[in-house]
Scaffold this motif. Sequence first.
Motif, PDB file in Angstrom:
ATOM      1  N   GLU A  74      12.206 -25.184  50.406  1.00 17.53           N
ATOM      2  CA  GLU A  74      12.414 -23.806  50.832  1.00 17.53           C
ATOM      3  C   GLU A  74      11.648 -22.847  49.935  1.00 17.53           C
ATOM      4  OE1 GLU A  74      16.532 -22.975  50.962  1.00 17.53           O
ATOM      5  OE2 GLU A  74      16.954 -24.266  52.688  1.00 17.53           O
ATOM      6  N   LYS A  75      11.475 -21.627  50.444  1.00 20.45           N
ATOM      7  CA  LYS A  75      10.767 -20.601  49.689  1.00 20.45           C
ATOM      8  C   LYS A  75      11.655 -20.051  48.585  1.00 20.45           C
ATOM      9  CE  LYS A  75       8.122 -16.341  50.375  1.00 20.45           C
ATOM     10  NZ  LYS A  75       7.711 -15.315  51.355  1.00 20.45           N
ATOM     11  N   PRO A  76      11.132 -19.870  47.379  1.00 22.10           N
ATOM     12  CA  PRO A  76      11.965 -19.303  46.306  1.00 22.10           C
ATOM     13  C   PRO A  76      12.469 -17.905  46.662  1.00 22.10           C
ATOM     14  CG  PRO A  76       9.974 -20.290  45.411  1.00 22.10           C
ATOM     15  CD  PRO A  76       9.809 -20.258  46.890  1.00 22.10           C
ATOM     16  N   VAL A  77      13.706 -17.626  46.262  1.00 16.74           N
ATOM     17  CA  VAL A  77      14.374 -16.353  46.569  1.00 16.74           C
ATOM     18  C   VAL A  77      14.695 -15.667  45.259  1.00 16.74           C
ATOM     19  CG1 VAL A  77      16.339 -15.288  47.744  1.00 16.74           C
ATOM     20  CG2 VAL A  77      15.344 -17.391  48.644  1.00 16.74           C
ATOM     21  N   PRO A  78      14.490 -14.328  45.185  1.00 17.65           N
ATOM     22  CA  PRO A  78      14.875 -13.625  43.949  1.00 17.65           C
ATOM     23  C   PRO A  78      16.358 -13.810  43.631  1.00 17.65           C
ATOM     24  CG  PRO A  78      13.513 -12.230  45.328  1.00 17.65           C
ATOM     25  CD  PRO A  78      13.845 -13.433  46.147  1.00 17.65           C
ATOM     26  N   VAL A  79      16.636 -13.826  42.352  1.00 18.92           N
ATOM     27  CA  VAL A  79      18.011 -14.056  41.912  1.00 18.92           C
ATOM     28  C   VAL A  79      18.913 -12.922  42.356  1.00 18.92           C
ATOM     29  CG1 VAL A  79      19.461 -14.420  39.882  1.00 18.92           C
ATOM     30  CG2 VAL A  79      17.188 -15.396  39.969  1.00 18.92           C
ATOM     31  N   ASP A  80      18.377 -11.679  42.426  1.00 17.76           N
ATOM     32  CA  ASP A  80      19.206 -10.527  42.791  1.00 17.76           C
ATOM     33  C   ASP A  80      19.698 -10.605  44.231  1.00 17.76           C
ATOM     34  OD1 ASP A  80      18.580  -9.716  40.286  1.00 17.76           O
ATOM     35  OD2 ASP A  80      16.950  -8.365  40.925  1.00 17.76           O
ATOM     36  N   PHE A  96      14.392 -15.876  28.571  1.00 18.74           N
ATOM     37  CA  PHE A  96      13.636 -15.514  29.774  1.00 18.74           C
ATOM     38  C   PHE A  96      14.334 -16.122  30.994  1.00 18.74           C
ATOM     39  CE2 PHE A  96      10.751 -16.139  26.175  1.00 18.74           C
ATOM     40  CZ  PHE A  96      10.227 -14.861  26.060  1.00 18.74           C
ATOM     41  N   PRO A  97      15.358 -15.470  31.505  1.00 15.09           N
ATOM     42  CA  PRO A  97      16.076 -16.017  32.665  1.00 15.09           C
ATOM     43  C   PRO A  97      15.168 -16.049  33.885  1.00 15.09           C
ATOM     44  CG  PRO A  97      16.780 -13.783  32.223  1.00 15.09           C
ATOM     45  CD  PRO A  97      15.909 -14.167  31.070  1.00 15.09           C
ATOM     46  N   PRO A  98      15.377 -16.996  34.786  1.00 19.61           N
ATOM     47  CA  PRO A  98      14.520 -17.094  35.972  1.00 19.61           C
ATOM     48  C   PRO A  98      14.733 -15.918  36.916  1.00 19.61           C
ATOM     49  CG  PRO A  98      16.348 -18.631  36.125  1.00 19.61           C
ATOM     50  CD  PRO A  98      16.413 -18.050  34.755  1.00 19.61           C
ATOM     51  N   ARG A  99      13.634 -15.461  37.529  1.00 21.95           N
ATOM     52  CA  ARG A  99      13.697 -14.365  38.490  1.00 21.95           C
ATOM     53  C   ARG A  99      13.771 -14.867  39.931  1.00 21.95           C
ATOM     54  NH1 ARG A  99       9.142 -10.139  36.133  1.00 21.95           N
ATOM     55  NH2 ARG A  99      10.077  -9.836  34.058  1.00 21.95           N
ATOM     56  N   PHE A 100      13.328 -16.098  40.144  1.00 23.51           N
ATOM     57  CA  PHE A 100      13.362 -16.677  41.483  1.00 23.51           C
ATOM     58  C   PHE A 100      14.074 -18.018  41.416  1.00 23.51           C
ATOM     59  CE2 PHE A 100       9.730 -13.871  41.343  1.00 23.51           C
ATOM     60  CZ  PHE A 100       9.818 -13.176  42.534  1.00 23.51           C
ATOM     61  N   VAL A 101      14.788 -18.330  42.487  1.00 23.11           N
ATOM     62  CA  VAL A 101      15.543 -19.574  42.546  1.00 23.11           C
ATOM     63  C   VAL A 101      15.226 -20.269  43.858  1.00 23.11           C
ATOM     64  CG1 VAL A 101      17.834 -20.614  42.565  1.00 23.11           C
ATOM     65  CG2 VAL A 101      17.376 -18.652  41.107  1.00 23.11           C
ATOM     66  N   GLN A 102      14.964 -21.543  43.815  1.00 30.92           N
ATOM     67  CA  GLN A 102      14.762 -22.354  45.011  1.00 30.92           C
ATOM     68  C   GLN A 102      16.045 -23.138  45.254  1.00 30.92           C
ATOM     69  OE1 GLN A 102      11.560 -25.131  44.728  1.00 30.92           O
ATOM     70  NE2 GLN A 102      11.380 -25.416  46.939  1.00 30.92           N
ATOM     71  N   GLN A 103      16.774 -22.696  46.251  1.00 31.39           N
ATOM     72  CA  GLN A 103      18.085 -23.277  46.486  1.00 31.39           C
ATOM     73  C   GLN A 103      18.009 -24.724  46.951  1.00 31.39           C
ATOM     74  OE1 GLN A 103      20.017 -20.622  49.193  1.00 31.39           O
ATOM     75  NE2 GLN A 103      20.298 -19.002  47.674  1.00 31.39           N
ATOM     76  N   VAL A 138      14.177 -30.998  22.375  1.00 26.80           N
ATOM     77  CA  VAL A 138      13.570 -30.424  23.575  1.00 26.80           C
ATOM     78  C   VAL A 138      14.599 -29.709  24.424  1.00 26.80           C
ATOM     79  CG1 VAL A 138      12.421 -31.022  25.735  1.00 26.80           C
ATOM     80  CG2 VAL A 138      11.635 -32.039  23.622  1.00 26.80           C
ATOM     81  N   ASP A 139      15.774 -30.304  24.580  1.00 32.34           N
ATOM     82  CA  ASP A 139      16.828 -29.663  25.367  1.00 32.34           C
ATOM     83  C   ASP A 139      17.251 -28.339  24.739  1.00 32.34           C
ATOM     84  OD1 ASP A 139      16.710 -31.760  27.083  1.00 32.34           O
ATOM     85  OD2 ASP A 139      18.409 -32.842  26.196  1.00 32.34           O
ATOM     86  N   ALA A 140      17.321 -28.304  23.415  1.00 29.89           N
ATOM     87  CA  ALA A 140      17.712 -27.061  22.741  1.00 29.89           C
ATOM     88  C   ALA A 140      16.650 -25.984  22.925  1.00 29.89           C
ATOM     89  CB  ALA A 140      17.942 -27.344  21.254  1.00 29.89           C
ATOM     90  N   LEU A 141      15.395 -26.364  22.829  1.00 25.54           N
ATOM     91  CA  LEU A 141      14.327 -25.389  23.027  1.00 25.54           C
ATOM     92  C   LEU A 141      14.292 -24.863  24.459  1.00 25.54           C
ATOM     93  CD1 LEU A 141      11.432 -27.106  21.029  1.00 25.54           C
ATOM     94  CD2 LEU A 141      12.708 -25.060  20.362  1.00 25.54           C
ATOM     95  N   LEU A 142      14.483 -25.751  25.435  1.00 26.57           N
ATOM     96  CA  LEU A 142      14.498 -25.308  26.833  1.00 26.57           C
ATOM     97  C   LEU A 142      15.669 -24.376  27.109  1.00 26.57           C
ATOM     98  CD1 LEU A 142      13.535 -28.632  28.653  1.00 26.57           C
ATOM     99  CD2 LEU A 142      12.111 -26.618  28.300  1.00 26.57           C
TER     100      LEU A 142
END
Length: 245
Positions: free
Chosen positions: A199-205, A188-195, A177-181
């Motif tokens: 809090e509201k998710p923020v775009p990675v850029d 498919f890298p995440p586009r939003f990150v919740q620091q 499972v860890d290898a598949l994740l």
Amino acid sequence: QCRFIFPDNLLGISWVDSSWIPILNNGSVLDYFSERSNPFYDRTCNNEVVKMQRMTLDHLNQMVGVEYILLHAQEPILFIIRKQQRQSPTQVMPLADYYIIAGVIYQAPDLGSVINSRVLTAVHGIQSAFEEAMSYCRYHPSKGYWWHFKDEEEREKTKPKAKKKEEPSSIFQRQRVDALLLDLRQKFPPRFVQQKPGEKPVPVDQIKKEPEPVPETVKTEEKETVKNAQSAGAKGPPEKRMRLQ
């Protein structure tokens, strides 16, 4: 008083005159039946002729045509009157029967109406049974056909649900499972990150990358001197040698 259920069908009609009910008997029931407001009475019958000429009912046997006779009496509840076609003093043909129950007059149904009603009732019951049976039928391509009754649903709801024991996962499953994740995260890298949680998710850029701390560089010479000093302190001062004269 006449109650019409189906005006075109005499089988759905009932007639009653409450003023006659206390005095109904074998002698007065035909007079009660010959009331003008009674829809079952034919005013062209021989009874009307005898009544207008003030003759007795015995003269009906000497006439030809439609007449009404008292067929059966059970005072004071039940009276049966027959409408018949007289062709001769000894030959008559029944046309219809009427029964009076507690002063209410009804027309007795004929054999065809009885059979028709019974057949329609039976067909309706069979059709309802088929429709209800079809509502319990289920089909799935993998399972095929089966029956699903409502009683089973109620039994399943009332039954206490047994808790299934959760078996721990194996090392192989966790590693797989860890290898598949990890593979999915790389594709498919995440586009939003919740620091922080909540809090509201923020775009990675938009996230500012902090400069990585530069490791302290230590000169190799200083490292060597420190090592030599440590080794010397551990061995102690060199021994003094005696001078030879």
